[in-house]
Motif scaffolding. Structure first.
Motif, PDB file in Angstrom:
ATOM      1  N   LEU A  24       0.835  -1.207   0.000  1.00 59.13           N
ATOM      2  CA  LEU A  24       0.000   0.000   0.000  1.00 59.13           C
ATOM      3  C   LEU A  24       0.866   1.253   0.000  1.00 59.13           C
ATOM      4  O   LEU A  24       1.730   1.424   0.852  1.00 59.13           O
ATOM      5  N   GLY A  25       0.642   2.113  -0.981  1.00 58.37           N
ATOM      6  CA  GLY A  25       1.420   3.341  -1.099  1.00 58.37           C
ATOM      7  C   GLY A  25       2.711   3.195  -1.871  1.00 58.37           C
ATOM      8  O   GLY A  25       3.369   4.194  -2.191  1.00 58.37           O
ATOM      9  N   ALA A  26       3.102   1.963  -2.172  1.00 58.29           N
ATOM     10  CA  ALA A  26       4.323   1.747  -2.965  1.00 58.29           C
ATOM     11  C   ALA A  26       4.078   2.143  -4.416  1.00 58.29           C
ATOM     12  O   ALA A  26       2.934   2.194  -4.884  1.00 58.29           O
ATOM     13  N   GLU A  27       5.152   2.421  -5.131  1.00 58.19           N
ATOM     14  CA  GLU A  27       5.043   2.792  -6.537  1.00 58.19           C
ATOM     15  C   GLU A  27       5.386   1.619  -7.441  1.00 58.19           C
ATOM     16  O   GLU A  27       6.296   0.842  -7.148  1.00 58.19           O
ATOM     17  N   LEU A  28       4.620   1.500  -8.530  1.00 50.22           N
ATOM     18  CA  LEU A  28       4.901   0.455  -9.510  1.00 50.22           C
ATOM     19  C   LEU A  28       6.256   0.714 -10.153  1.00 50.22           C
ATOM     20  O   LEU A  28       6.578   1.855 -10.490  1.00 50.22           O
ATOM     21  N   PRO A  29       7.047  -0.314 -10.350  1.00 52.05           N
ATOM     22  CA  PRO A  29       8.350  -0.122 -10.992  1.00 52.05           C
ATOM     23  C   PRO A  29       8.210   0.086 -12.500  1.00 52.05           C
ATOM     24  O   PRO A  29       7.216  -0.298 -13.105  1.00 52.05           O
ATOM     25  N   GLY A  30       9.223   0.682 -13.082  1.00 46.45           N
ATOM     26  CA  GLY A  30       9.241   0.891 -14.530  1.00 46.45           C
ATOM     27  C   GLY A  30       9.899  -0.259 -15.276  1.00 46.45           C
ATOM     28  O   GLY A  30      10.190  -0.133 -16.469  1.00 46.45           O
ATOM     29  N   THR A  31      10.129  -1.356 -14.591  1.00 50.31           N
ATOM     30  CA  THR A  31      10.770  -2.525 -15.199  1.00 50.31           C
ATOM     31  C   THR A  31       9.920  -3.076 -16.333  1.00 50.31           C
ATOM     32  O   THR A  31       8.744  -3.358 -16.152  1.00 50.31           O
ATOM     33  N   ARG A  32      10.523  -3.225 -17.503  1.00 48.93           N
ATOM     34  CA  ARG A  32       9.798  -3.747 -18.664  1.00 48.93           C
ATOM     35  C   ARG A  32       9.970  -5.263 -18.732  1.00 48.93           C
ATOM     36  O   ARG A  32      11.081  -5.773 -18.566  1.00 48.93           O
ATOM     37  N   VAL A  33       8.850  -5.951 -18.965  1.00 47.48           N
ATOM     38  CA  VAL A  33       8.858  -7.413 -19.055  1.00 47.48           C
ATOM     39  C   VAL A  33       8.025  -7.831 -20.259  1.00 47.48           C
ATOM     40  O   VAL A  33       7.208  -7.056 -20.766  1.00 47.48           O
ATOM     41  N   PRO A  34       8.204  -9.065 -20.744  1.00 50.45           N
ATOM     42  CA  PRO A  34       7.403  -9.536 -21.872  1.00 50.45           C
ATOM     43  C   PRO A  34       5.914  -9.517 -21.534  1.00 50.45           C
ATOM     44  O   PRO A  34       5.514  -9.821 -20.412  1.00 50.45           O
ATOM     45  N   ALA A  35       5.101  -9.122 -22.520  1.00 48.96           N
ATOM     46  CA  ALA A  35       3.661  -9.062 -22.321  1.00 48.96           C
ATOM     47  C   ALA A  35       2.948  -9.581 -23.557  1.00 48.96           C
ATOM     48  O   ALA A  35       3.386  -9.352 -24.682  1.00 48.96           O
TER      49      ALA A  35
ATOM     50  N   CYS B  13      -4.618  -6.305 -16.161  1.00 49.08           N
ATOM     51  CA  CYS B  13      -3.509  -7.106 -16.667  1.00 49.08           C
ATOM     52  C   CYS B  13      -3.232  -8.214 -15.657  1.00 49.08           C
ATOM     53  O   CYS B  13      -3.562  -8.089 -14.479  1.00 49.08           O
ATOM     54  N   GLY B  14      -2.680  -9.312 -16.145  1.00 50.85           N
ATOM     55  CA  GLY B  14      -2.300 -10.414 -15.284  1.00 50.85           C
ATOM     56  C   GLY B  14      -0.795 -10.434 -15.111  1.00 50.85           C
ATOM     57  O   GLY B  14      -0.057 -10.005 -15.997  1.00 50.85           O
ATOM     58  N   LEU B  15      -0.336 -10.925 -13.974  1.00 45.98           N
ATOM     59  CA  LEU B  15       1.094 -10.980 -13.687  1.00 45.98           C
ATOM     60  C   LEU B  15       1.427 -12.325 -13.061  1.00 45.98           C
ATOM     61  O   LEU B  15       0.764 -12.763 -12.115  1.00 45.98           O
ATOM     62  N   SER B  16       2.448 -12.988 -13.609  1.00 43.86           N
ATOM     63  CA  SER B  16       2.919 -14.244 -13.026  1.00 43.86           C
ATOM     64  C   SER B  16       4.389 -14.421 -13.370  1.00 43.86           C
ATOM     65  O   SER B  16       4.955 -13.653 -14.145  1.00 43.86           O
ATOM     66  N   THR B  17       4.974 -15.458 -12.804  1.00 45.35           N
ATOM     67  CA  THR B  17       6.363 -15.783 -13.126  1.00 45.35           C
ATOM     68  C   THR B  17       6.442 -16.852 -14.212  1.00 45.35           C
ATOM     69  O   THR B  17       7.520 -17.374 -14.485  1.00 45.35           O
ATOM     70  N   GLN B  18       5.307 -17.175 -14.844  1.00 42.98           N
ATOM     71  CA  GLN B  18       5.318 -18.132 -15.948  1.00 42.98           C
ATOM     72  C   GLN B  18       6.141 -17.607 -17.114  1.00 42.98           C
ATOM     73  O   GLN B  18       6.183 -16.398 -17.361  1.00 42.98           O
ATOM     74  N   PRO B  19       6.760 -18.492 -17.880  1.00 43.27           N
ATOM     75  CA  PRO B  19       7.477 -18.068 -19.072  1.00 43.27           C
ATOM     76  C   PRO B  19       6.534 -17.397 -20.075  1.00 43.27           C
ATOM     77  O   PRO B  19       5.342 -17.725 -20.148  1.00 43.27           O
TER      78      PRO B  19
ATOM     79  N   PRO C 295      -3.405  -7.805 -21.433  1.00 46.32           N
ATOM     80  CA  PRO C 295      -2.089  -8.463 -21.433  1.00 46.32           C
ATOM     81  C   PRO C 295      -1.803  -9.278 -20.174  1.00 46.32           C
ATOM     82  O   PRO C 295      -2.262  -8.962 -19.082  1.00 46.32           O
ATOM     83  N   LEU C 296      -1.048 -10.346 -20.382  1.00 44.82           N
ATOM     84  CA  LEU C 296      -0.422 -11.082 -19.287  1.00 44.82           C
ATOM     85  C   LEU C 296       1.052 -10.711 -19.296  1.00 44.82           C
ATOM     86  O   LEU C 296       1.695 -10.750 -20.349  1.00 44.82           O
ATOM     87  N   LEU C 297       1.599 -10.350 -18.157  1.00 50.52           N
ATOM     88  CA  LEU C 297       3.003  -9.960 -18.055  1.00 50.52           C
ATOM     89  C   LEU C 297       3.809 -11.086 -17.420  1.00 50.52           C
ATOM     90  O   LEU C 297       3.403 -11.637 -16.397  1.00 50.52           O
ATOM     91  N   SER C 298       4.924 -11.412 -18.041  1.00 49.05           N
ATOM     92  CA  SER C 298       5.781 -12.494 -17.560  1.00 49.05           C
ATOM     93  C   SER C 298       6.958 -11.943 -16.762  1.00 49.05           C
ATOM     94  O   SER C 298       7.889 -11.361 -17.320  1.00 49.05           O
ATOM     95  N   ASP C 299       6.900 -12.146 -15.450  1.00 41.16           N
ATOM     96  CA  ASP C 299       8.019 -11.762 -14.590  1.00 41.16           C
ATOM     97  C   ASP C 299       8.856 -13.006 -14.296  1.00 41.16           C
ATOM     98  O   ASP C 299       9.177 -13.309 -13.142  1.00 41.16           O
ATOM     99  N   HIS C 300       9.196 -13.733 -15.375  1.00 43.01           N
ATOM    100  CA  HIS C 300       9.930 -14.983 -15.227  1.00 43.01           C
ATOM    101  C   HIS C 300      11.293 -14.768 -14.564  1.00 43.01           C
ATOM    102  O   HIS C 300      11.769 -15.618 -13.810  1.00 43.01           O
ATOM    103  N   ALA C 301      11.900 -13.613 -14.817  1.00 37.95           N
ATOM    104  CA  ALA C 301      13.184 -13.290 -14.176  1.00 37.95           C
ATOM    105  C   ALA C 301      12.993 -12.780 -12.748  1.00 37.95           C
ATOM    106  O   ALA C 301      13.972 -12.550 -12.046  1.00 37.95           O
ATOM    107  N   GLN C 302      11.736 -12.590 -12.343  1.00 37.70           N
ATOM    108  CA  GLN C 302      11.366 -12.168 -10.993  1.00 37.70           C
ATOM    109  C   GLN C 302      11.929 -10.801 -10.602  1.00 37.70           C
ATOM    110  O   GLN C 302      12.204 -10.529  -9.432  1.00 37.70           O
TER     111      GLN C 302
END
Length: 198
Positions: free
Chosen positions: A33-44, A114-120, A136-143
Motif C-alpha cells: 500500500l502506497g508503494a510505486e509500480l516499478p518501470g521494469t519492462r517485461v514480456p507481455a 492485466c495479469g502478472l505471473s512468473t510463468q514463461p 495483457p499477461l506480463l511475464s516476470d519470469h526473471a522475478q
C-alpha cells in the motif's frame, strides 16, 4: 526506501512457513500500500515486445493487476502432481476468464486489467490466445518485479511462483490490495464492485 526503489532482485517469500500455499494473506501484501509500480519492462502478451506496469498504469485512471501462480494448459503436466489440492493454486484459468468477461465493465469504471505471473512468456502467449484474453499477461519470469516489490511467493515443483492477490494502482501508486482471494472465479466481480464503490 520503498519497495519500488529497492534495486535488488532477491526474491524471498513473505510467508516463509507457508511454502505449500498459494494464498496471499493481508499481512503478505500490507507493505504494498502506497508503494510505486516499478518501470521494469517485461514480456507481455498482445504487444510487440515488453511493457512495464508503470506504463500501463499511466494510460488509465486505475490499473488492476491480478497476480496468479500459473495457468495450466490441456496436455501439459501440472507443475506438481498435487496441484489441485494446494490451497490457492487451482483456479488461474477461471480467474483469468472472469477478468476477461468483466474487462469491459472494469473499463467503464475507468480501469484496465492485466495479469502478472512468473510463468514463461511462451506459456502466457498460449494461454492468452486459447482463453481469448482481451488484456495483457506480463511475464516476470526473471522475478525482477517480484523482487523490487517484494511480492509474496511460494514454491512448487522447484519453481518460485507468485501467490494469488490483486493490486489496484492509481497512476504509479498502489492504493488497494485484495488478499486473500478465496474464490478466483468470482474475484473479478469483487474487484468491479470495489471500483464502483470507490
Amino acid at each position: 526506501m520503498s519497495p519500488s526503489e529497492n534495486g535488488g532482485n532477491a526474491v524471498t517469500p513473505t510467508s516463509p512457513g507457508d511454502e505449500r500455499s498459494a494464498v496471499a494473506t493481508s499481512a503478505d501484501v500490507a507493505h504494498l500500500l502506497g508503494a510505486e509500480l516499478p518501470g521494469t519492462r517485461v514480456p507481455a502478451t498482445g504487444t510487440a515486445g515488453e511493457v512495464s506496469l508503470r506504463e500501463l498504469a499511466a494510460a488509465v485512471a486505475r490499473l488492476v493487476i491480478y497476480a496468479y501462480p500459473a495457468i495450466g494448459a490441456p496436455g501439459r503436466e501440472p507443475i506438481t502432481p498435487d496441484w489441485t489440492s494446494i490451497p490457492g493454486a487451482f483456479g488461474c484459468t477461471a480467474e483469468s476468464c472472469s477478468f476477461r468477461d468483466l474487462a469491459s465493465v472494469i473499463g467503464d469504471l475507468g480501469g484496465a486489467v492485466c495479469g502478472l505471473s512468473t510463468q514463461p512468456a511462451a506459456e502466457q502467449r498460449e494461454a492468452a490466445q486459447r482463453l481469448e484474453l482481451t488484456f495483457p499477461l506480463l511475464s516476470d519470469h526473471a522475478q525482477t518485479i517480484t523482487g523490487r516489490l517484494r511480492l509474496p511467493t511460494w514454491s512448487a515443483g522447484g519453481q518460485r511462483l507468485l501467490k494469488r492477490f490483486t493490486i489496484v494502482a492509481s497512476g504509479p501508486v498502489i492504493e488497494h490490495v485484495f488478499a486473500p482471494v478465496p474464490e478466483p472465479a468470482a474475484h473479478a466481480g469483487e474487484v468491479a464492485a470495489w471500483l464502483r464503490e470507490n
